[in-house]
Enzyme design. Sequence first.
Site, PDB file in Angstrom:
ATOM      1  N   LYS A 160       0.744  -1.228   0.100  1.00  0.00           N
ATOM      2  CA  LYS A 160      -0.012   0.032  -0.016  1.00  0.00           C
ATOM      3  C   LYS A 160       0.994   1.279  -0.040  1.00  0.00           C
ATOM      4  CE  LYS A 160      -4.518  -1.627   1.370  1.00  0.00           C
ATOM      5  NZ  LYS A 160      -4.305  -3.061   1.804  1.00  0.00           N
ATOM      6  N   SER A 215       1.724  -9.858  -1.092  1.00  0.00           N
ATOM      7  CA  SER A 215       1.202  -8.378  -0.730  1.00  0.00           C
ATOM      8  C   SER A 215       1.857  -7.692   0.435  1.00  0.00           C
ATOM      9  CB  SER A 215      -0.094  -8.209  -1.255  1.00  0.00           C
ATOM     10  OG  SER A 215      -1.000  -9.321  -0.473  1.00  0.00           O
ATOM     11  N   GLU A 240     -10.054   7.095   3.098  1.00  0.00           N
ATOM     12  CA  GLU A 240     -10.809   6.076   3.676  1.00  0.00           C
ATOM     13  C   GLU A 240     -10.109   4.729   4.328  1.00  0.00           C
ATOM     14  OE1 GLU A 240     -10.422   6.040   0.633  1.00  0.00           O
ATOM     15  OE2 GLU A 240      -9.658   3.761   0.457  1.00  0.00           O
TER      16      GLU A 240
HETATM   17  C1  LIG Z   1      -5.014  -4.159   1.287  1.00  0.00           C
HETATM   18  C2  LIG Z   1      -4.503  -5.273   1.091  1.00  0.00           C
HETATM   19  C3  LIG Z   1      -4.775  -6.100   0.007  1.00  0.00           C
HETATM   20  C4  LIG Z   1      -5.938  -5.919  -0.936  1.00  0.00           C
HETATM   21  O1  LIG Z   1      -5.898  -4.735  -1.543  1.00  0.00           O
HETATM   22  P1  LIG Z   1      -5.832  -4.745  -3.303  1.00  0.00           P
HETATM   23  O2  LIG Z   1      -6.131  -3.514  -3.605  1.00  0.00           O
HETATM   24  O3  LIG Z   1      -6.483  -5.911  -4.093  1.00  0.00           O
HETATM   25  O4  LIG Z   1      -4.135  -5.099  -3.525  1.00  0.00           O
HETATM   26  C5  LIG Z   1      -4.030  -7.268  -0.273  1.00  0.00           C
HETATM   27  N1  LIG Z   1      -3.082  -7.601   0.416  1.00  0.00           N
HETATM   28  C6  LIG Z   1      -2.526  -6.975   1.573  1.00  0.00           C
HETATM   29  C7  LIG Z   1      -1.228  -7.003   2.329  1.00  0.00           C
HETATM   30  C8  LIG Z   1      -3.293  -5.705   1.889  1.00  0.00           C
HETATM   31  O5  LIG Z   1      -3.136  -5.067   2.925  1.00  0.00           O
END
Ligand SMILES: *Cc1c(COP(=O)(O)O)cnc(C)c1O
Length: 393
Positions: free
Chosen positions: A97, A376, A119
Amino acid sequence: MVVKEINKYTKYGTSGKFGKFGGYYVPEPLIQPLRELIREYEKVKKNREFWRLYKSCLKEYAGRPTPLTLARNLTKISGGAEIYLKREDLLHGGAHKINNAIGQALLALKMGKNRIIAETGAGQHGTAVAMVGALFGLKTEIYMGAKDVERQNTNVFRMKLLGAKIHVVRESSMTLKEAINQALKDWVASFETTHYLIGSVVGPHPYPTIVRDFQSIIGQEVKKKMAHPDVLVACVGGGSNAIGFFHPFLDESVRLIGVEAGGDGKKGAATLCEGEKGVFHGMYSYFLQHDGQICETHSIAAGLDYPGVGPELAFLKECGRMEVVSVCDKDALKAFHLLSRLEGIIPALESSHALYYALKLAKSMGNNEKVVICLSGRGDKDLEMVIGSGNMK
Ligand SMILES: *Cc1c(COP(=O)(O)O)cnc(C)c1O
Protein backbone atom coordinates in the site's frame (compact mmCIF):
# COMPACT_ATOMS: atom_id res chain seq x y z
CA MET A 1 -28.76 13.56 -6.83
CA VAL A 2 -28.12 13.65 -10.54
CA VAL A 3 -25.91 10.82 -11.58
CA LYS A 4 -24.05 11.66 -14.70
CA GLU A 5 -21.93 9.57 -16.99
CA ILE A 6 -19.57 11.83 -18.83
CA ASN A 7 -17.16 9.36 -20.30
CA LYS A 8 -17.12 8.56 -23.94
CA TYR A 9 -16.37 5.06 -25.07
CA THR A 10 -12.78 5.43 -26.04
CA LYS A 11 -9.75 3.28 -26.35
CA TYR A 12 -9.13 0.87 -23.51
CA GLY A 13 -7.41 2.51 -20.59
CA THR A 14 -6.91 5.96 -22.01
CA SER A 15 -9.84 7.80 -20.54
CA GLY A 16 -10.86 5.74 -17.62
CA LYS A 17 -12.79 3.14 -19.57
CA PHE A 18 -11.62 -0.44 -19.59
CA GLY A 19 -13.91 -1.87 -22.24
CA LYS A 20 -17.26 -0.88 -20.82
CA PHE A 21 -16.03 -0.86 -17.22
CA GLY A 22 -14.86 2.12 -15.18
CA GLY A 23 -15.98 5.65 -15.97
CA TYR A 24 -17.02 8.28 -13.47
CA TYR A 25 -20.58 7.83 -12.44
CA VAL A 26 -20.71 10.48 -9.77
CA PRO A 27 -23.02 13.15 -8.40
CA GLU A 28 -22.55 16.57 -9.96
CA PRO A 29 -20.45 18.15 -7.15
CA LEU A 30 -17.67 15.59 -7.63
CA ILE A 31 -17.14 16.35 -11.28
CA GLN A 32 -15.04 19.46 -10.75
CA PRO A 33 -12.51 17.89 -8.34
CA LEU A 34 -12.24 14.80 -10.54
CA ARG A 35 -11.63 16.90 -13.64
CA GLU A 36 -8.90 18.82 -11.84
CA LEU A 37 -7.29 15.54 -10.82
CA ILE A 38 -7.48 14.18 -14.38
CA ARG A 39 -5.87 17.34 -15.73
CA GLU A 40 -3.10 17.44 -13.12
CA TYR A 41 -2.33 13.75 -13.45
CA GLU A 42 -2.01 14.07 -17.22
CA LYS A 43 0.70 16.69 -16.60
CA VAL A 44 2.45 14.66 -13.92
CA LYS A 45 2.51 11.59 -16.14
CA LYS A 46 4.87 13.35 -18.54
CA ASN A 47 6.98 14.94 -15.81
CA ARG A 48 10.24 12.97 -15.54
CA GLU A 49 11.31 14.85 -12.41
CA PHE A 50 8.13 13.67 -10.66
CA TRP A 51 8.82 9.99 -11.43
CA ARG A 52 12.44 10.33 -10.36
CA LEU A 53 11.27 11.72 -7.01
CA TYR A 54 8.65 8.97 -6.66
CA LYS A 55 11.29 6.28 -7.29
CA SER A 56 13.76 7.85 -4.92
CA CYS A 57 11.12 8.00 -2.12
CA LEU A 58 10.28 4.36 -2.76
CA LYS A 59 13.93 3.50 -2.45
CA GLU A 60 14.94 5.66 0.51
CA TYR A 61 11.76 5.51 2.58
CA ALA A 62 9.85 2.37 1.60
CA GLY A 63 12.74 0.00 0.89
CA ARG A 64 12.38 -0.72 -2.84
CA PRO A 65 13.31 -2.67 -4.85
CA THR A 66 11.91 -5.70 -3.03
CA PRO A 67 13.51 -9.12 -3.60
CA LEU A 68 12.17 -11.87 -5.82
CA THR A 69 12.76 -14.90 -3.60
CA LEU A 70 12.91 -18.50 -4.80
CA ALA A 71 10.92 -20.49 -2.21
CA ARG A 72 13.16 -23.56 -2.23
CA ASN A 73 11.39 -25.66 0.39
CA LEU A 74 7.95 -25.02 -1.04
CA THR A 75 9.22 -25.87 -4.48
CA LYS A 76 10.71 -29.10 -3.18
CA ILE A 77 7.52 -30.32 -1.49
CA SER A 78 5.33 -29.26 -4.39
CA GLY A 79 7.49 -31.30 -6.75
CA GLY A 80 6.43 -29.22 -9.75
CA ALA A 81 7.11 -25.70 -10.94
CA GLU A 82 9.62 -23.37 -9.30
CA ILE A 83 7.82 -21.06 -6.86
CA TYR A 84 8.96 -17.47 -6.49
CA LEU A 85 7.72 -14.77 -4.11
CA LYS A 86 7.67 -11.05 -4.90
CA ARG A 87 8.38 -9.69 -1.45
CA GLU A 88 6.07 -6.71 -0.92
CA ASP A 89 5.89 -7.89 2.70
CA LEU A 90 9.34 -6.37 3.21
CA LEU A 91 8.22 -2.82 2.47
CA HIS A 92 7.92 -0.15 5.16
CA GLY A 93 4.51 -0.63 6.78
CA GLY A 94 4.49 -4.29 5.76
CA ALA A 95 2.51 -4.18 2.53
CA HIS A 96 2.33 -2.84 -1.02
CA LYS A 97 0.00 0.00 0.00
CA ILE A 98 2.90 2.38 0.60
CA ASN A 99 3.70 2.43 -3.17
CA ASN A 100 0.40 4.14 -3.89
CA ALA A 101 0.39 6.31 -0.77
CA ILE A 102 3.78 7.80 -1.68
CA GLY A 103 2.75 8.39 -5.29
CA GLN A 104 -0.50 10.12 -4.43
CA ALA A 105 1.04 12.20 -1.62
CA LEU A 106 3.58 13.53 -4.12
CA LEU A 107 0.74 14.20 -6.54
CA ALA A 108 -1.12 16.12 -3.80
CA LEU A 109 1.98 18.27 -3.18
CA LYS A 110 2.34 18.87 -6.89
CA MET A 111 -1.27 20.08 -7.00
CA GLY A 112 -0.56 22.49 -4.14
CA LYS A 113 -2.77 20.71 -1.59
CA ASN A 114 -1.81 20.76 2.08
CA ARG A 115 -4.30 18.20 3.36
CA ILE A 116 -4.99 14.56 2.51
CA ILE A 117 -8.00 12.46 3.45
CA ALA A 118 -8.57 8.75 3.06
CA GLU A 119 -10.94 5.92 3.84
CA THR A 120 -9.79 2.80 5.61
CA GLY A 121 -11.38 -0.55 6.39
CA ALA A 122 -9.01 -2.60 8.50
CA GLY A 123 -6.66 0.35 8.89
CA GLN A 124 -3.88 -0.81 6.57
CA HIS A 125 -4.42 1.89 3.97
CA GLY A 126 -5.10 4.48 6.69
CA THR A 127 -1.75 3.63 8.24
CA ALA A 128 0.10 3.99 4.93
CA VAL A 129 -1.57 7.38 4.39
CA ALA A 130 -0.74 8.50 7.94
CA MET A 131 2.91 7.57 7.32
CA VAL A 132 3.22 9.63 4.15
CA GLY A 133 1.22 12.45 5.73
CA ALA A 134 3.87 12.66 8.45
CA LEU A 135 6.72 12.23 5.95
CA PHE A 136 5.58 15.07 3.71
CA GLY A 137 4.07 17.34 6.38
CA LEU A 138 0.50 17.04 5.10
CA LYS A 139 -2.48 17.40 7.39
CA THR A 140 -4.02 13.91 7.43
CA GLU A 141 -7.56 12.81 8.27
CA ILE A 142 -8.84 9.25 8.00
CA TYR A 143 -12.44 8.06 7.79
CA MET A 144 -13.09 4.72 9.42
CA GLY A 145 -16.33 2.90 10.27
CA ALA A 146 -17.19 2.59 13.97
CA LYS A 147 -17.28 -1.21 13.70
CA ASP A 148 -13.82 -1.29 12.15
CA VAL A 149 -12.45 1.10 14.80
CA GLU A 150 -13.57 -1.41 17.40
CA ARG A 151 -12.16 -4.42 15.55
CA GLN A 152 -8.84 -2.82 14.61
CA ASN A 153 -7.80 -0.86 17.65
CA THR A 154 -4.04 -1.22 17.21
CA ASN A 155 -4.23 0.30 13.74
CA VAL A 156 -6.24 3.24 15.09
CA PHE A 157 -3.51 3.79 17.65
CA ARG A 158 -0.82 3.52 14.96
CA MET A 159 -2.52 6.17 12.83
CA LYS A 160 -2.87 8.50 15.82
CA LEU A 161 0.80 7.99 16.72
CA LEU A 162 1.67 9.06 13.18
CA GLY A 163 -0.28 12.27 13.69
CA ALA A 164 -3.46 11.52 11.74
CA LYS A 165 -6.92 12.51 12.87
CA ILE A 166 -9.52 9.71 12.82
CA HIS A 167 -13.16 10.36 11.93
CA VAL A 168 -15.28 7.56 13.32
CA VAL A 169 -18.16 6.93 10.91
CA ARG A 170 -21.38 5.95 12.67
CA GLU A 171 -23.70 6.12 9.66
CA SER A 172 -25.46 3.06 8.19
CA SER A 173 -23.22 -0.03 7.99
CA MET A 174 -20.43 1.66 10.04
CA THR A 175 -17.80 -0.06 7.87
CA LEU A 176 -15.56 0.67 4.86
CA LYS A 177 -18.45 1.17 2.43
CA GLU A 178 -19.79 4.05 4.54
CA ALA A 179 -16.31 5.45 5.31
CA ILE A 180 -15.86 5.97 1.54
CA ASN A 181 -19.15 7.88 1.33
CA GLN A 182 -18.12 10.18 4.18
CA ALA A 183 -14.65 10.80 2.72
CA LEU A 184 -16.27 11.74 -0.62
CA LYS A 185 -18.57 14.14 1.19
CA ASP A 186 -15.58 15.79 2.87
CA TRP A 187 -13.81 16.07 -0.50
CA VAL A 188 -16.74 17.83 -2.18
CA ALA A 189 -16.48 20.56 0.46
CA SER A 190 -12.69 20.71 0.69
CA PHE A 191 -11.09 19.87 -2.66
CA GLU A 192 -9.46 23.25 -3.05
CA THR A 193 -7.00 22.38 -0.29
CA THR A 194 -7.46 18.63 -0.07
CA HIS A 195 -6.53 15.51 -2.02
CA TYR A 196 -8.60 12.36 -1.52
CA LEU A 197 -6.12 9.49 -1.42
CA ILE A 198 -8.01 6.35 -2.49
CA GLY A 199 -6.38 3.08 -1.45
CA SER A 200 -7.05 0.70 -4.32
CA VAL A 201 -7.79 0.62 -8.06
CA VAL A 202 -11.45 1.44 -7.41
CA GLY A 203 -13.74 4.46 -7.49
CA PRO A 204 -14.32 6.94 -10.30
CA HIS A 205 -11.82 7.75 -13.06
CA PRO A 206 -8.95 8.69 -12.76
CA TYR A 207 -8.33 6.70 -9.53
CA PRO A 208 -8.17 3.19 -11.02
CA THR A 209 -5.54 4.43 -13.50
CA ILE A 210 -3.53 6.49 -11.01
CA VAL A 211 -3.34 3.73 -8.40
CA ARG A 212 -2.46 1.14 -11.07
CA ASP A 213 0.38 3.30 -12.36
CA PHE A 214 1.81 3.73 -8.85
CA GLN A 215 1.54 -0.01 -8.14
CA SER A 216 2.99 -1.12 -11.49
CA ILE A 217 6.45 -0.81 -9.96
CA ILE A 218 5.77 -4.32 -8.57
CA GLY A 219 5.52 -5.94 -12.00
CA GLN A 220 8.26 -3.78 -13.49
CA GLU A 221 10.74 -5.04 -10.90
CA VAL A 222 9.72 -8.66 -11.50
CA LYS A 223 10.21 -8.18 -15.23
CA LYS A 224 13.74 -6.86 -14.70
CA LYS A 225 14.70 -9.98 -12.75
CA MET A 226 12.84 -12.65 -14.68
CA ALA A 227 12.33 -12.69 -18.42
CA HIS A 228 9.71 -15.41 -18.87
CA PRO A 229 7.59 -16.41 -15.89
CA ASP A 230 4.85 -18.90 -16.78
CA VAL A 231 2.19 -17.91 -14.25
CA LEU A 232 1.64 -14.84 -12.04
CA VAL A 233 -0.72 -15.23 -9.08
CA ALA A 234 -2.06 -12.44 -6.85
CA CYS A 235 -4.90 -11.96 -4.39
CA VAL A 236 -7.68 -9.56 -5.36
CA GLY A 237 -9.47 -7.26 -2.94
CA GLY A 238 -9.96 -3.99 -4.78
CA GLY A 239 -7.25 -5.27 -7.10
CA SER A 240 -4.28 -2.92 -6.66
CA ASN A 241 -1.51 -5.42 -5.89
CA ALA A 242 -2.83 -7.72 -8.63
CA ILE A 243 -2.99 -5.12 -11.39
CA GLY A 244 0.34 -3.57 -10.30
CA PHE A 245 1.91 -7.01 -10.62
CA PHE A 246 0.13 -7.98 -13.86
CA HIS A 247 0.11 -4.75 -15.83
CA PRO A 248 3.68 -4.81 -17.18
CA PHE A 249 3.00 -8.38 -18.39
CA LEU A 250 -0.35 -7.85 -20.11
CA ASP A 251 1.12 -8.19 -23.58
CA GLU A 252 3.32 -11.18 -22.77
CA SER A 253 2.41 -14.84 -22.98
CA VAL A 254 2.08 -15.48 -19.26
CA ARG A 255 -0.98 -16.75 -17.39
CA LEU A 256 -2.43 -14.22 -14.96
CA ILE A 257 -4.51 -15.54 -12.07
CA GLY A 258 -6.46 -13.42 -9.60
CA VAL A 259 -7.48 -15.09 -6.35
CA GLU A 260 -10.53 -13.82 -4.50
CA ALA A 261 -11.73 -14.45 -0.97
CA GLY A 262 -14.17 -17.35 -0.86
CA GLY A 263 -15.01 -16.70 2.80
CA ASP A 264 -16.48 -19.21 5.25
CA GLY A 265 -19.08 -20.98 3.13
CA LYS A 266 -21.88 -18.64 4.25
CA LYS A 267 -20.51 -15.29 3.17
CA GLY A 268 -17.53 -14.39 1.02
CA ALA A 269 -16.05 -11.57 -1.04
CA ALA A 270 -15.44 -13.24 -4.41
CA THR A 271 -16.75 -10.37 -6.50
CA LEU A 272 -15.48 -11.39 -9.94
CA CYS A 273 -16.42 -15.03 -9.41
CA GLU A 274 -19.91 -14.43 -8.04
CA GLY A 275 -20.89 -10.78 -8.51
CA GLU A 276 -22.96 -8.94 -11.08
CA LYS A 277 -22.31 -5.83 -13.10
CA GLY A 278 -23.49 -2.52 -11.71
CA VAL A 279 -22.58 1.00 -10.63
CA PHE A 280 -21.37 1.78 -7.12
CA HIS A 281 -18.73 4.09 -5.62
CA GLY A 282 -18.48 5.95 -8.93
CA MET A 283 -17.54 3.05 -11.21
CA TYR A 284 -19.18 0.49 -13.49
CA SER A 285 -17.80 -2.85 -12.43
CA TYR A 286 -18.71 -6.12 -10.75
CA PHE A 287 -20.31 -6.05 -7.30
CA LEU A 288 -21.71 -8.55 -4.88
CA GLN A 289 -25.33 -7.50 -4.88
CA HIS A 290 -28.76 -8.88 -4.25
CA ASP A 291 -32.02 -7.27 -5.38
CA GLY A 292 -30.24 -4.00 -6.12
CA GLN A 293 -28.56 -3.85 -2.71
CA ILE A 294 -24.82 -4.20 -2.12
CA CYS A 295 -24.17 -7.31 0.00
CA GLU A 296 -22.40 -7.63 3.30
CA THR A 297 -19.14 -9.48 2.69
CA HIS A 298 -16.88 -11.62 4.79
CA SER A 299 -13.27 -12.71 4.60
CA ILE A 300 -10.75 -13.77 7.20
CA ALA A 301 -8.46 -11.29 5.41
CA ALA A 302 -9.68 -7.76 6.17
CA GLY A 303 -8.03 -6.37 3.02
CA LEU A 304 -10.15 -8.61 0.78
CA ASP A 305 -13.41 -7.78 2.53
CA TYR A 306 -14.91 -5.42 -0.07
CA PRO A 307 -18.04 -6.00 -2.21
CA GLY A 308 -16.58 -4.44 -5.38
CA VAL A 309 -13.51 -4.78 -7.59
CA GLY A 310 -11.48 -2.47 -9.83
CA PRO A 311 -12.87 -1.93 -13.35
CA GLU A 312 -9.65 -2.90 -15.09
CA LEU A 313 -9.77 -6.31 -13.44
CA ALA A 314 -13.41 -6.67 -14.45
CA PHE A 315 -12.31 -5.94 -18.01
CA LEU A 316 -9.37 -8.37 -17.93
CA LYS A 317 -11.66 -11.08 -16.64
CA GLU A 318 -14.36 -10.40 -19.19
CA CYS A 319 -12.01 -10.47 -22.17
CA GLY A 320 -10.38 -13.65 -20.88
CA ARG A 321 -6.90 -12.22 -20.22
CA MET A 322 -7.06 -12.94 -16.49
CA GLU A 323 -8.33 -16.12 -14.84
CA VAL A 324 -10.23 -15.74 -11.58
CA VAL A 325 -10.61 -18.28 -8.79
CA SER A 326 -11.56 -18.15 -5.13
CA VAL A 327 -9.97 -19.64 -2.03
CA CYS A 328 -11.84 -20.02 1.27
CA ASP A 329 -10.77 -18.86 4.74
CA LYS A 330 -9.71 -22.33 5.83
CA ASP A 331 -7.43 -22.97 2.87
CA ALA A 332 -5.85 -19.51 3.19
CA LEU A 333 -5.03 -20.38 6.80
CA LYS A 334 -3.35 -23.59 5.65
CA ALA A 335 -1.10 -21.64 3.32
CA PHE A 336 -0.41 -19.11 6.09
CA HIS A 337 0.98 -21.88 8.32
CA LEU A 338 2.80 -23.63 5.49
CA LEU A 339 4.80 -20.59 4.41
CA SER A 340 5.61 -19.71 8.02
CA ARG A 341 6.96 -23.19 8.77
CA LEU A 342 8.66 -23.96 5.48
CA GLU A 343 10.18 -20.64 4.48
CA GLY A 344 10.31 -18.59 7.69
CA ILE A 345 8.00 -15.97 6.23
CA ILE A 346 4.69 -15.12 7.93
CA PRO A 347 2.43 -13.93 5.08
CA ALA A 348 -0.58 -11.62 5.30
CA LEU A 349 -3.86 -13.53 5.24
CA GLU A 350 -4.69 -11.70 2.00
CA SER A 351 -1.54 -12.99 0.31
CA SER A 352 -2.18 -16.45 1.77
CA HIS A 353 -5.16 -16.80 -0.58
CA ALA A 354 -2.88 -16.39 -3.59
CA LEU A 355 -0.31 -18.71 -2.03
CA TYR A 356 -2.76 -21.55 -1.52
CA TYR A 357 -3.89 -21.52 -5.12
CA ALA A 358 -0.39 -21.11 -6.52
CA LEU A 359 0.87 -24.11 -4.54
CA LYS A 360 -1.90 -26.29 -5.86
CA LEU A 361 -1.20 -25.15 -9.38
CA ALA A 362 2.59 -25.55 -9.10
CA LYS A 363 2.15 -29.25 -8.28
CA SER A 364 0.54 -29.82 -11.67
CA MET A 365 3.28 -28.00 -13.59
CA GLY A 366 6.67 -29.03 -14.91
CA ASN A 367 10.04 -28.53 -13.15
CA ASN A 368 11.18 -26.18 -15.86
CA GLU A 369 8.25 -23.80 -15.28
CA LYS A 370 8.02 -20.81 -12.95
CA VAL A 371 5.14 -19.52 -10.82
CA VAL A 372 5.47 -16.10 -9.22
CA ILE A 373 3.25 -15.09 -6.30
CA CYS A 374 2.76 -11.51 -5.22
CA LEU A 375 3.32 -11.65 -1.47
CA SER A 376 1.38 -8.43 -0.92
CA GLY A 377 2.06 -8.13 2.81
CA ARG A 378 3.39 -9.64 6.00
CA GLY A 379 1.18 -11.40 8.51
CA ASP A 380 2.14 -9.78 11.81
CA LYS A 381 -1.11 -7.80 11.68
CA ASP A 382 -3.08 -11.05 11.45
CA LEU A 383 -1.75 -12.96 14.45
CA GLU A 384 -4.76 -12.20 16.65
CA MET A 385 -7.11 -13.31 13.90
CA VAL A 386 -5.22 -16.57 13.44
CA ILE A 387 -5.13 -17.26 17.19
CA GLY A 388 -8.86 -16.42 17.38
CA SER A 389 -9.65 -18.85 14.56
CA GLY A 390 -8.42 -21.68 16.79
CA ASN A 391 -5.88 -22.49 14.16
CA MET A 392 -2.72 -22.35 16.28
CA LYS A 393 -1.58 -25.93 16.36
C1 LIG B 1 -5.13 -4.09 1.33
C2 LIG B 1 -4.41 -5.35 1.07
C3 LIG B 1 -4.76 -6.19 0.00
C4 LIG B 1 -5.94 -5.94 -0.90
O1 LIG B 1 -5.92 -4.80 -1.66
P1 LIG B 1 -5.68 -4.80 -3.24
O2 LIG B 1 -6.04 -3.43 -3.65
O3 LIG B 1 -6.57 -5.85 -3.82
O4 LIG B 1 -4.25 -5.12 -3.45
C5 LIG B 1 -3.99 -7.32 -0.23
N1 LIG B 1 -2.95 -7.63 0.56
C6 LIG B 1 -2.58 -6.87 1.61
C7 LIG B 1 -1.41 -7.26 2.42
C8 LIG B 1 -3.31 -5.70 1.90
O5 LIG B 1 -2.94 -4.94 2.95
